[in-house]
Design an enzyme around this catalytic site. Structure first.
Site, short mmCIF file in Angstrom:
data_model
loop_
_atom_site.label_atom_id
_atom_site.label_comp_id
_atom_site.label_asym_id
_atom_site.label_seq_id
_atom_site.Cartn_x
_atom_site.Cartn_y
_atom_site.Cartn_z
N LYS A 10 -28.59 24.67 -53.15
CA LYS A 10 -29.48 25.47 -52.62
C LYS A 10 -28.79 25.50 -50.97
CE LYS A 10 -33.69 27.18 -52.97
NZ LYS A 10 -33.63 28.23 -54.25
N THR B 142 -32.25 25.18 -58.08
CA THR B 142 -31.96 24.92 -56.79
C THR B 142 -33.39 24.82 -55.81
OG1 THR B 142 -31.91 27.48 -56.38
CG2 THR B 142 -29.93 26.47 -56.92
N ASP B 143 -34.38 25.37 -56.60
CA ASP B 143 -35.68 25.14 -56.03
C ASP B 143 -36.12 23.69 -55.67
OD1 ASP B 143 -38.35 26.51 -54.84
OD2 ASP B 143 -39.05 25.00 -56.43
N PHE C 5 2.18 30.26 -21.19
CA PHE C 5 2.71 30.29 -22.38
C PHE C 5 4.07 31.28 -22.24
CE2 PHE C 5 2.79 32.90 -26.34
CZ PHE C 5 2.86 31.82 -27.33
N ARG D 272 -2.62 31.16 -16.75
CA ARG D 272 -3.42 32.11 -17.51
C ARG D 272 -4.65 31.35 -17.83
NH1 ARG D 272 -1.63 32.01 -23.84
NH2 ARG D 272 -1.70 29.81 -24.38
N GLN E 54 -1.49 25.09 -29.10
CA GLN E 54 -1.10 24.35 -30.31
C GLN E 54 -1.27 22.90 -29.46
OE1 GLN E 54 -0.23 27.48 -30.30
NE2 GLN E 54 0.91 27.93 -32.17
N ASN F 72 -8.21 31.72 -30.24
CA ASN F 72 -7.61 31.98 -28.35
C ASN F 72 -8.16 33.29 -28.13
OD1 ASN F 72 -6.21 32.04 -26.23
ND2 ASN F 72 -4.15 31.76 -27.15
N HIS G 31 -8.79 35.71 -25.88
CA HIS G 31 -7.85 36.14 -24.89
C HIS G 31 -8.66 36.62 -23.75
CE1 HIS G 31 -4.72 35.55 -27.71
NE2 HIS G 31 -5.25 36.56 -28.52
#
Lengths: 304, 304, 304, 304
Positions: B12, B57-58, B164, B181, B225, B251, B253
């Site tokens: 569930k 599942t109940d 970068f 950046r 990284q 990332n 941007h």
């Protein structure tokens, strides 16, 4: 049998403008989602495909970014007013503009040895979205400007101090009265400024937000309606420049889970938080001498 | 030509369990989203429609709520371990169980005159989601338990201190090098405990989170990284009980908006925050003497 | 300085009502999301916490489900009218009600040897959401009823036959004119019935939808504004019972990807589909002799 | 005590590539969401911030768009294979690549007098998302390629022909047995090709999808597990090139609404469609002589 063009407007929605102030090593950041809309006589664009009166939405986007530098973002309200007025000025056929801004707040990341957090490292606050809707109508001396500030998705919960009883019943009523329940909502609030001139919007935002929160926490609730109205009154009492405040508040139901079936007591301790359906309560508080709202609330999403 | 049943599991998902501690007037709240999954020999349910081995599942849902009271939620990790072990014990054909928990944090609402905020009025923190994945395999003396703690959607941003450059290029490369950046990500991190016994998980969570944040802020970044691996190393150094930590980091941007076209300088001040596409960086740091992860990472969503 | 209660309403939002007709082996299904809202004099609930005028939202939910059986869902419009009128009748202090319905369509699953698909196996269609907003005002002989039908998220695209040029320019304009572009939108449309009595709403919906689609496809577009207005005129011409139609249409930009940098021609073949920002065009067409809309559009989400 | 870099990968996620074929007046459209990920020896980027082995994700984006023209999109599978192989070839340190594609289907808009719909006017189909995961490992003669095709969010419902009874019970079981219920799911399925060479993927997709749908509709269900396995068997029997098929299927509960409280019969006619929690059933069918899956399922989101 004739058919005519009815009301219309157009603009660029959801420009994700991020403005960083880096004049000193201690940067600040304003993270905005900006939408523009122009009204006016743009009939020829609709009926004849003639764009000569139409400033492209792409240009409106350029302006939204450019003004973030030229005007800056001292507050989202001041930025939005400047942007709306600029757009009306730039488009001869425009009779008005609306600018909506949603702002996400960022906090400085706590680091050892730096009071008040890091200079240029931030973590998104995440609680609520701050909102602004500025509506400008007319030009030059006749121009009017309305500013509506607000917040969305401020999620609050009281684990006690809330009841719901004495309500109207009929043959379809199965709800039982309760003298102690969980009360939770994801609050949307918008407040209209009587005169936006000279308001220190950032400080005012913090004050209204704090008042809404503390009133929610400290007011015994006999219904979400009562709580909202108390919050609205408190906000208007805190800041005399507010003309009115409006709320939209889903009642986010927390249902006591039936554990008695398993021989377990559940005295207000274990709840199922339901998604849908939810109660939806909308209410407002208005200062008696408030001016007419004019176009302040025109086209404001999902509001009274 | 034969066809056989392959791997399978069932449970569930997304039980919205809210547990309130109200033994004193100062309440506390644990707000969980709980998912269960059982593995085992349930072939007959698939091939013959015979449910006699299948605990519905109940029922799993009922147990998820019942244990929130019977075991409580001292930490989401301890609750999840208890729930996973209970489910394996309750289902003779089960060979293992996985319980996933997502927790939303609530802060006390600040009110005048009350130190540390209101007793029973809360506001959702909103920053990140805390996560737990507990995997239990086998029964009785042979039972193994793995605990992976973590967080999702911790959104962080550095407005400088990120470059970068020096990257591999080819005929499809158009990206320009940058020495300054904006670096932003919405961090997902998961850390595996070498031995979950006796860990004070709430305190440990706060410590890992604080280390991740401060390392992000204070480490100069030559690539996402490098930043992730630095965060991972710092986390493992902070707490020797961590075997490994894994990250998934979009990332997000932020593109400098070209304002020169309008004769406006934009020296790292106005950015467009893009939605898609985004870089997606996944990395991990592992202690050299870490034990084999076993089933700790089996079926963990979208991870290395 | 006084403060008063302003406008307010309350109801139960997003009741997920699924009605199955199974009087014959060939079942049919209506899959609804139903929201109710009551207006009236509920001041005491707000100011004094007195609920005696308030029919709980839980009861409104019960009624929403009960009427799905008692009245049925011949069309979402007829169901919504019945529900709105019932609620006003059930609450003495109510002065009006609004019921909103969103409907998801299901198609029969194609199976061999069964004409028109399976009797009780369905697949969700997924294209658009059908919408209804019914507003009832007043009681008994004075009661007025407005019906606005519509659709949301009907996503359409033209791969040619669209231009955008001759537009207003200024110092912030960088957009280049184009004589051949991709035009795409996710259409929201709502149409108001002059007199909803006796309309066969399901057939009418299919006809309006087909007209909107075919007009979009076959009309050369000099702007999304022109296309919308052409669609509106066509819809009103198709069904004389429509008083007006309103559109909200994001211009889902498809930007030609610059492949020339790699020595590759890209003559309208490879596009980047952008998320945000997007143009947002809102327009409407009105029949000249249409009645005053009254409260038909009050509180209708994000519309002109 | 040492700490080392563990597994890692990186790429550009969610490139929204739209490819239009317009060589004849009758256009066709492929609407893709493309994600790339590279594995390999990228340790220096993590440990020393040295990017000289790293092809930027921005370049990967450029390639994703460029190949949509150079290779085209005869099928999303063929495009993904070409893209994955290109990326491995372009990055000396890469040992493998994974490309994921999600495709939205568009139908031609029906217009009068044009058989099969309009030449360049399209409406998004909306039913399900088609998916592809291609994993490439190694280079040159040693390169291996795995192709997993699939679909997401194919939402199906049976209004009868489904029971659930005879299940395991314990002290926490409260669910009642049912011999007639609504069975609904939003299906995710993925099938692995034994040898992807020479497969006509578009036709194969349509055939697998049709088999899944008709098997769902025509199979009496004693549990969602049984239905899934029957669907899997049928798919493998339809196409001998399939090695295996895996399903993830939320049991979207439709609860009979208790109308007896209001004196109204509800014999399987009015249901509440619940959001959360939901059962989550995952199962798979495997051909006995299927090859080892190798890396076909590595890093595939939320799967067995």
């Amino acid at each position: 049998m004739g058919i005519s063009l009815g009301s219309n407007r157009y603009g660029k929605a959801e420009n994700r403008v991020v403005r960083i102030y880096r004049d000193t090593p201690r940067h600040t950041i304003r993270d905005l989602n900006v939408s523009t809309a122009l009204r006016g006589d743009f009939a020829r664009a609709h009926t004849d495909g003639d764009q000569s009166d139409v400033l492209p939405t792409d240009t409106q986007k350029n302006v939204a970014f450019a003004l973030a530098k030229e005007v800056g973002v001292p507050s989202p309200e001041e930025y939005a007013v400047a942007l709306a007025r600029h757009l009306v000025g730039a488009v001869p056929r425009a009779t008005g503009a609306q600018v909506r801004v949603e702002e996400q707040a960022w906090d400085r990341i706590p680091v050892e040895g730096v009071d008040g957090g890091h200079d240029h490292g931030f973590v998104r606050r995440g609680t609520e979205t701050r909102t602004v809707v500025v509506t400008v109508s007319g030009r030059d001396a006749d121009q009017r400007t309305w500013v509506v500030s607000g917040l969305e998705d401020l999620t609050v919960l009281k684990s006690t101090g809330s009841e719901f009883r004495g309500f109207l019943t009929d043959g379809y009523t199965t709800l039982e009265e309760t003298t102690d329940r969980v009360l939770a909502t994801s609050l949307t609030a918008r407040w209209r400024w009587e005169d936006p001139g000279g308001v220190a919007f950032d400080e005012a935002y913090d004050a209204v937000r704090a008042t809404l929160l503390s009133t929610f926490a400290t007011t015994y609730s006999r219904a979400l309606q009562e709580t909202l109205y108390a919050m609205g009154r408190a906000a208007l009492e805190t800041d005399p420049r507010l003309a009115e405040i409006r709320f939209s508040a889903p009642n986010k139901h927390h249902f006591l889970y039936d554990l008695a079936r398993f021989g377990i007591d559940n005295d207000g301790e274990v709840f199922h938080a339901a998604d849908r359906p939810y109660g939806l309560i909308e209410a407002s508080a208005v200062r008696d001498e408030a001016s007419d709202p004019g176009e302040a609330w025109t086209d404001v999403r999902s509001f009274l």
